[in-house]
Write a protein that holds these residues in place. Structure first.
Motif, PDB file in Angstrom:
ATOM      1  N   ASP A 100     -80.087  77.299  -9.214  1.00 17.02           N
ATOM      2  CA  ASP A 100     -80.302  75.859  -9.060  1.00 17.02           C
ATOM      3  C   ASP A 100     -79.436  75.088 -10.059  1.00 17.02           C
ATOM      4  OD1 ASP A 100     -81.272  73.233  -8.985  1.00 17.02           O
ATOM      5  OD2 ASP A 100     -83.298  73.901  -8.476  1.00 17.02           O
ATOM      6  N   PRO A 101     -78.496  74.255  -9.591  1.00 15.36           N
ATOM      7  CA  PRO A 101     -77.600  73.542 -10.521  1.00 15.36           C
ATOM      8  C   PRO A 101     -78.323  72.545 -11.416  1.00 15.36           C
ATOM      9  CG  PRO A 101     -77.308  72.752  -8.265  1.00 15.36           C
ATOM     10  CD  PRO A 101     -78.174  73.976  -8.183  1.00 15.36           C
ATOM     11  N   ARG A 102     -79.553  72.152 -11.070  1.00 16.20           N
ATOM     12  CA  ARG A 102     -80.304  71.253 -11.948  1.00 16.20           C
ATOM     13  C   ARG A 102     -80.634  71.923 -13.274  1.00 16.20           C
ATOM     14  NH1 ARG A 102     -85.315  70.491 -10.674  1.00 16.20           N
ATOM     15  NH2 ARG A 102     -85.385  72.380  -9.418  1.00 16.20           N
ATOM     16  N   LEU A 103     -80.701  73.242 -13.246  1.00 18.62           N
ATOM     17  CA  LEU A 103     -81.173  73.985 -14.413  1.00 18.62           C
ATOM     18  C   LEU A 103     -80.061  74.788 -15.087  1.00 18.62           C
ATOM     19  CD1 LEU A 103     -84.483  75.324 -12.820  1.00 18.62           C
ATOM     20  CD2 LEU A 103     -84.182  73.282 -14.207  1.00 18.62           C
ATOM     21  N   SER A 104     -78.823  74.546 -14.700  1.00 20.50           N
ATOM     22  CA  SER A 104     -77.712  75.341 -15.236  1.00 20.50           C
ATOM     23  C   SER A 104     -76.517  74.478 -15.596  1.00 20.50           C
ATOM     24  CB  SER A 104     -77.241  76.381 -14.207  1.00 20.50           C
ATOM     25  OG  SER A 104     -78.199  77.350 -13.957  1.00 20.50           O
ATOM     26  N   TRP A 105     -75.883  74.840 -16.700  1.00 22.07           N
ATOM     27  CA  TRP A 105     -74.509  74.418 -16.959  1.00 22.07           C
ATOM     28  C   TRP A 105     -73.647  75.428 -16.204  1.00 22.07           C
ATOM     29  CZ3 TRP A 105     -74.483  69.800 -19.027  1.00 22.07           C
ATOM     30  CH2 TRP A 105     -75.494  69.428 -19.919  1.00 22.07           C
ATOM     31  N   GLU A 106     -72.978  74.982 -15.178  1.00 18.15           N
ATOM     32  CA  GLU A 106     -72.312  75.913 -14.262  1.00 18.15           C
ATOM     33  C   GLU A 106     -70.909  76.263 -14.761  1.00 18.15           C
ATOM     34  OE1 GLU A 106     -73.317  73.775 -10.453  1.00 18.15           O
ATOM     35  OE2 GLU A 106     -74.243  75.733 -10.071  1.00 18.15           O
ATOM     36  N   TYR A 107     -70.889  76.996 -15.878  1.00 13.10           N
ATOM     37  CA  TYR A 107     -69.636  77.422 -16.471  1.00 13.10           C
ATOM     38  C   TYR A 107     -69.043  78.598 -15.692  1.00 13.10           C
ATOM     39  CZ  TYR A 107     -71.159  74.810 -20.659  1.00 13.10           C
ATOM     40  OH  TYR A 107     -71.567  73.844 -21.538  1.00 13.10           O
ATOM     41  N   LEU A 108     -67.728  78.720 -15.779  1.00 11.25           N
ATOM     42  CA  LEU A 108     -67.009  79.896 -15.308  1.00 11.25           C
ATOM     43  C   LEU A 108     -66.208  80.458 -16.471  1.00 11.25           C
ATOM     44  CD1 LEU A 108     -65.550  78.689 -11.886  1.00 11.25           C
ATOM     45  CD2 LEU A 108     -67.413  80.327 -12.208  1.00 11.25           C
ATOM     46  N   THR A 109     -65.962  81.747 -16.445  1.00 10.55           N
ATOM     47  CA  THR A 109     -65.064  82.341 -17.436  1.00 10.55           C
ATOM     48  C   THR A 109     -63.622  82.005 -17.063  1.00 10.55           C
ATOM     49  OG1 THR A 109     -64.680  84.424 -16.266  1.00 10.55           O
ATOM     50  CG2 THR A 109     -66.636  84.299 -17.666  1.00 10.55           C
ATOM     51  N   THR A 110     -62.733  82.245 -17.987  1.00  8.53           N
ATOM     52  CA  THR A 110     -61.319  82.255 -17.640  1.00  8.53           C
ATOM     53  C   THR A 110     -61.056  83.487 -16.773  1.00  8.53           C
ATOM     54  OG1 THR A 110     -60.788  83.514 -19.633  1.00  8.53           O
ATOM     55  CG2 THR A 110     -60.699  81.103 -19.798  1.00  8.53           C
ATOM     56  N   PRO A 111     -59.950  83.551 -16.043  1.00 13.06           N
ATOM     57  CA  PRO A 111     -59.648  84.742 -15.238  1.00 13.06           C
ATOM     58  C   PRO A 111     -59.682  86.007 -16.086  1.00 13.06           C
ATOM     59  CG  PRO A 111     -58.183  82.956 -14.627  1.00 13.06           C
ATOM     60  CD  PRO A 111     -58.940  82.481 -15.844  1.00 13.06           C
ATOM     61  N   GLN A 112     -60.417  87.005 -15.587  1.00 12.87           N
ATOM     62  CA  GLN A 112     -60.612  88.240 -16.340  1.00 12.87           C
ATOM     63  C   GLN A 112     -59.555  89.275 -15.939  1.00 12.87           C
ATOM     64  OE1 GLN A 112     -63.394  88.627 -18.880  1.00 12.87           O
ATOM     65  NE2 GLN A 112     -62.552  86.569 -18.594  1.00 12.87           N
ATOM     66  N   LYS A 113     -58.716  89.612 -16.880  1.00 12.75           N
ATOM     67  CA  LYS A 113     -57.570  90.478 -16.606  1.00 12.75           C
ATOM     68  C   LYS A 113     -57.985  91.809 -16.003  1.00 12.75           C
ATOM     69  CE  LYS A 113     -53.654  92.718 -18.941  1.00 12.75           C
ATOM     70  NZ  LYS A 113     -52.972  92.922 -20.253  1.00 12.75           N
ATOM     71  N   GLU A 114     -59.056  92.414 -16.522  1.00 14.91           N
ATOM     72  CA  GLU A 114     -59.475  93.737 -16.049  1.00 14.91           C
ATOM     73  C   GLU A 114     -60.343  93.660 -14.794  1.00 14.91           C
ATOM     74  OE1 GLU A 114     -58.430  96.587 -17.143  1.00 14.91           O
ATOM     75  OE2 GLU A 114     -57.248  95.727 -18.784  1.00 14.91           O
TER      76      GLU A 114
ATOM     77  N   ASP B  25     -63.935  83.429 -22.501  1.00 13.09           N
ATOM     78  CA  ASP B  25     -63.215  84.636 -22.075  1.00 13.09           C
ATOM     79  C   ASP B  25     -63.883  85.857 -22.699  1.00 13.09           C
ATOM     80  OD1 ASP B  25     -61.532  86.650 -21.340  1.00 13.09           O
ATOM     81  OD2 ASP B  25     -59.851  86.007 -22.598  1.00 13.09           O
ATOM     82  N   PRO B  26     -64.861  86.476 -22.003  1.00 11.58           N
ATOM     83  CA  PRO B  26     -65.526  87.656 -22.569  1.00 11.58           C
ATOM     84  C   PRO B  26     -64.669  88.911 -22.554  1.00 11.58           C
ATOM     85  CG  PRO B  26     -66.351  87.223 -20.367  1.00 11.58           C
ATOM     86  CD  PRO B  26     -65.447  86.077 -20.708  1.00 11.58           C
ATOM     87  N   ALA B  27     -63.500  88.855 -21.906  1.00 10.22           N
ATOM     88  CA  ALA B  27     -62.587  90.010 -21.847  1.00 10.22           C
ATOM     89  C   ALA B  27     -63.311  91.265 -21.362  1.00 10.22           C
ATOM     90  CB  ALA B  27     -61.945  90.250 -23.217  1.00 10.22           C
ATOM     91  N   LEU B  28     -64.105  91.131 -20.310  1.00  9.36           N
ATOM     92  CA  LEU B  28     -64.915  92.248 -19.817  1.00  9.36           C
ATOM     93  C   LEU B  28     -64.040  93.437 -19.448  1.00  9.36           C
ATOM     94  CD1 LEU B  28     -67.524  90.379 -17.593  1.00  9.36           C
ATOM     95  CD2 LEU B  28     -67.872  91.346 -19.868  1.00  9.36           C
ATOM     96  N   LEU B  29     -64.491  94.608 -19.877  1.00 13.25           N
ATOM     97  CA  LEU B  29     -63.841  95.907 -19.621  1.00 13.25           C
ATOM     98  C   LEU B  29     -62.455  96.003 -20.246  1.00 13.25           C
ATOM     99  CD1 LEU B  29     -64.829  96.747 -15.929  1.00 13.25           C
ATOM    100  CD2 LEU B  29     -66.092  97.144 -18.031  1.00 13.25           C
ATOM    101  N   SER B  30     -62.152  95.157 -21.217  1.00 16.28           N
ATOM    102  CA  SER B  30     -60.836  95.237 -21.855  1.00 16.28           C
ATOM    103  C   SER B  30     -60.733  96.403 -22.819  1.00 16.28           C
ATOM    104  CB  SER B  30     -60.512  93.930 -22.576  1.00 16.28           C
ATOM    105  OG  SER B  30     -61.455  93.677 -23.608  1.00 16.28           O
ATOM    106  N   HIS B  31     -61.867  96.900 -23.309  1.00 13.71           N
ATOM    107  CA  HIS B  31     -61.847  98.038 -24.231  1.00 13.71           C
ATOM    108  C   HIS B  31     -62.008  99.334 -23.441  1.00 13.71           C
ATOM    109  CE1 HIS B  31     -62.837 100.691 -27.581  1.00 13.71           C
ATOM    110  NE2 HIS B  31     -62.448  99.732 -28.404  1.00 13.71           N
ATOM    111  N   PRO B  32     -61.212 100.354 -23.730  1.00 14.62           N
ATOM    112  CA  PRO B  32     -61.309 101.615 -22.973  1.00 14.62           C
ATOM    113  C   PRO B  32     -62.700 102.234 -22.993  1.00 14.62           C
ATOM    114  CG  PRO B  32     -59.334 101.609 -24.342  1.00 14.62           C
ATOM    115  CD  PRO B  32     -60.121 100.395 -24.724  1.00 14.62           C
ATOM    116  N   PHE B  33     -63.430 102.086 -24.097  1.00 16.30           N
ATOM    117  CA  PHE B  33     -64.767 102.674 -24.167  1.00 16.30           C
ATOM    118  C   PHE B  33     -65.702 102.015 -23.157  1.00 16.30           C
ATOM    119  CE2 PHE B  33     -69.109 102.824 -25.897  1.00 16.30           C
ATOM    120  CZ  PHE B  33     -69.284 104.203 -25.975  1.00 16.30           C
TER     121      PHE B  33
END
Length: 585
Positions: free
Chosen positions: A62-76, A443-451
């Motif tokens: 529900d957009p009434r209850l959220s700041w509808e943020y998006l990440t930057t494009p995730q490289k991985e 930019d959470p950089a998801l999956l950018s670390h090999p581990f």
């Protein structure tokens, strides 16, 4: 428009999420009865219909209850910009999350204490605070139904008189038990108390709820607020104001609010670093490029962003649906169920459906044997080797997330999601501009670390092995969303296409030792190099714990409240006694 002075308060708390609500409530109720102002950028969130637990998936979108943020494009993730929404209004993300209450492994808290050099954060001390916060209710046991196979709690491990209701529902939907039984038959251990300090195994997660209504930071801690606590909603803070290196006021909606004692920033892991930077606190180069006057060069602000990646695997079962999808796909039927729940004492299907998640944590040997694990620093490997620390998580029983014509409401689906644990990927939160109303660049950089790629590959492979067990394979109608094979390559391709966030951003204004150049806070949550300013939310974490961290946000709130109250009750000449409206001595 210049800021206009409106009033003075002893304390100003910025942000009405779980931590902010706990802090404001406890400070206002403390012995010296200070004046406290809580500023929340969103609305009051006081519509009882938004708190129906069975509707949590509808509320989450529900957009009434959220700041509808998006990440930057995730490289991985094939350069996808993914959903990064945050809770909006009183209660923060506790007003639009899935209400799962998990506190994680005890060794996470011992590691927290070790990393920052303060035993205040070890398991013994944090468990004491959790007990003070919690009001556990096991309605399943009280109902007399045979749920004790799946939930057995020891009273001394949990709190029973706090303000935050933590509850197991009186009646469970049939597919919840079926799924647990399928997983057990596939060789998975049932954990009868995921919040005992040892989360390993699969179990039912209690909800922050009571009688089918979600409990939020606001409904739990602000309901009986004392008169010396002022709560202003739709009050969007634009910046913190300083006199030299001392925080003295905040500007919200172009009005000025002065704090004679302290300002406590609890705006969350994306907005707290944003507000600090807008106020001139952060990396000098970034602020100077945007024309922001630098009050304090603090390079760690907005760095170290961590999140738990999530990837869902789905199969269709031969079992007929128990009604969840058919209910939420039929507007007339759903409206009738809502009316019954709201006006007939919380009865009907909405008192049964969507009350719980099933979550499991594991320690996969292949992760420990991997080259990615061996390449980690020795201190990280030592932490990951502690016996209660998982390297894998699965979540299931969240079927209402499914939508689209490919999902038949007459069919039962099994969706099991892998959630990355102990994430090593580190991202950033930066300013899009000097405009306080612009969304932060996350930019959470998801999956950018090999581990992290290794733990997710291992977790998806584990899910596919569960699906391949006789207990589940014999009930499978067809795969819906799976990798092409169990090879690393095919799983990684699938991860890049499907992975998104669990909405657990953390660590962007982290605490740490004085010799850590990226640490922004001391262990009392005070901003290093500044006076009368603390940051108290998930941004303050030194690393992201292995849990669904709304619980940790409440914990941080109580920890900070205890620290501030202790400071202002001291008789050592640092503060003027019995008159909090006086400035620091």
């Amino acid at each position: 428009m210049s800021a206009q002075t409106v009033n003075k308060y002893d304390f100003i708390v910025v942000g009405g999420g779980p931590a902010g609500c706990v802090i404001a409530s406890h400070l206002a109720s403390s012995p010296q009865v200070p004046t406290v102002l809580l500023l929340e950028a969103g609305g009051p969130n006081d519509d009882i219909r938004d708190r129906v637990l069975a509707d949590k998936y509808e509320v989450m979108r529900d957009p009434r209850l959220s700041w509808e943020y998006l990440t930057t494009p995730q490289k991985e993730l094939n350069n996808r910009a993914i959903d990064a929404r945050r809770g909006k209004g009183l209660g923060g993300s506790s007003a639009n999350n899935l209400c799962g209450y998990t506190i994680g492994p005890k060794h996470d808290y011992d590691e927290w204490a070790k990393v920052v050099g303060d035993d205040n954060f070890n398991w013994e001390n944090t468990q004491r605070r959790y007990k003070q916060l919690e009001n556990y209710k096991n309605r399943a046991a009280a109902s007399g139904r045979p749920y004790s196979k799946y939930v057995r709690l020891r009273d001394h491990d949990h709190g029973h008189s706090g303000k935050l209701n933590v509850e197991f529902a009186a009646e469970w939907e049939g597919s919840l038990i079926n799924t647990l039984d399928y997983l057990e038959a596939a060789g998975t251990k049932i954990n009868v108390d995921l919040n005992s300090g040892d989360p390993l195994g699969v179990g039912v997660v209690p909800a922050t709820a009571h009688d089918g209504y979600r409990h939020t930071g606001s409904s739990a801690f602000l309901r009986d607020a004392p008169r010396n606590l002022t709560v202003l909603t739709d009050a969007r803070v634009e910046r913190i104001l300083f006199n030299g290196k001392t925080a003295v006021a905040v500007q919200a909606n172009s009005r000025r609010y002065d704090a004679t004692c302290e300002i406590i920033l609890s705006a969350g892991a994306l907005d707290s670093p944003k507000l600090l930077k807008l106020s001139g606190v952060g990396p000098r180069r970034e602020l100077s490029q945007l024309g922001i006057n630098v009050i304090h060069d603090l390079p760690g602000v907005g760095e170290n962003l961590r999140d738990h990646p999530l990837c869902a695997c789905i199969i269709a079962l031969k079992d007929s649906s128990d009604g969840v999808l058919s209910l939420y796909g039929n507007g007339t039927k759903l409206d009738s169920a809502r009316q019954q729940f709201l006006h007939a004492g919380g009865t009907g299907s909405l008192s049964v459906y969507n009350q719980h998640l099933i979550v499991g944590w594991f320690r996969h040997r292949e992760v420990f044997e991997s080259e990615e694990f061996k390449a980690l620093p020795e201190d990280v490997r030592s932490y990951l080797s502690q016996p209660t620390v998982p390297n894998a998580e699965i979540i299931t029983h969240n079927l209402p997330l499914l939508s689209g014509p490919e999902f038949d409401p007459k069919i039962q689906y099994l969706m099991v999601s892998a959630v990355g644990q102990v994430p090593q990927s580190q991202g950033t939160v930066k300013l899009a501009s000097a405009d306080p109303y612009a969304a932060p660049l996350s930019d959470p950089a998801l999956l950018s670390h090999p581990f992290d790629r290794r733990t997710m590959i291992s977790s998806i492979r584990h899910i596919m092995q569960l699906f391949g067990s006789h207990a589940i394979r014999s009930r499978t109608l067809q795969p819906i969303s799976l990798p092409k094979s169990t090879s690393d390559e095919d799983i990684l391709t699938f991860l890049r296409e499907v992975t998104f966030s669990t909405f657990h951003p953390s660590c962007t204004v982290k605490m740490g030792r004085s010799n850590d150049k990226m640490a922004c806070l001391d262990t009392a949550f005070r901003v290093r190099g500044l006076q009368r300013l603390r940051v108290a939310d998930l941004s303050s974490l030194p690393f992201l714990p292995n849990c669904h961290p709304q619980s940790v946000a409440y914990l941080i709130g109580l920890t900070v409240a205890e620290s501030v109250i202790a400071d202002y009750n001291r008789d050592d000449g640092r503060y003027k006694r019995n008159k909090l409206s006086a400035k620091l001595a």
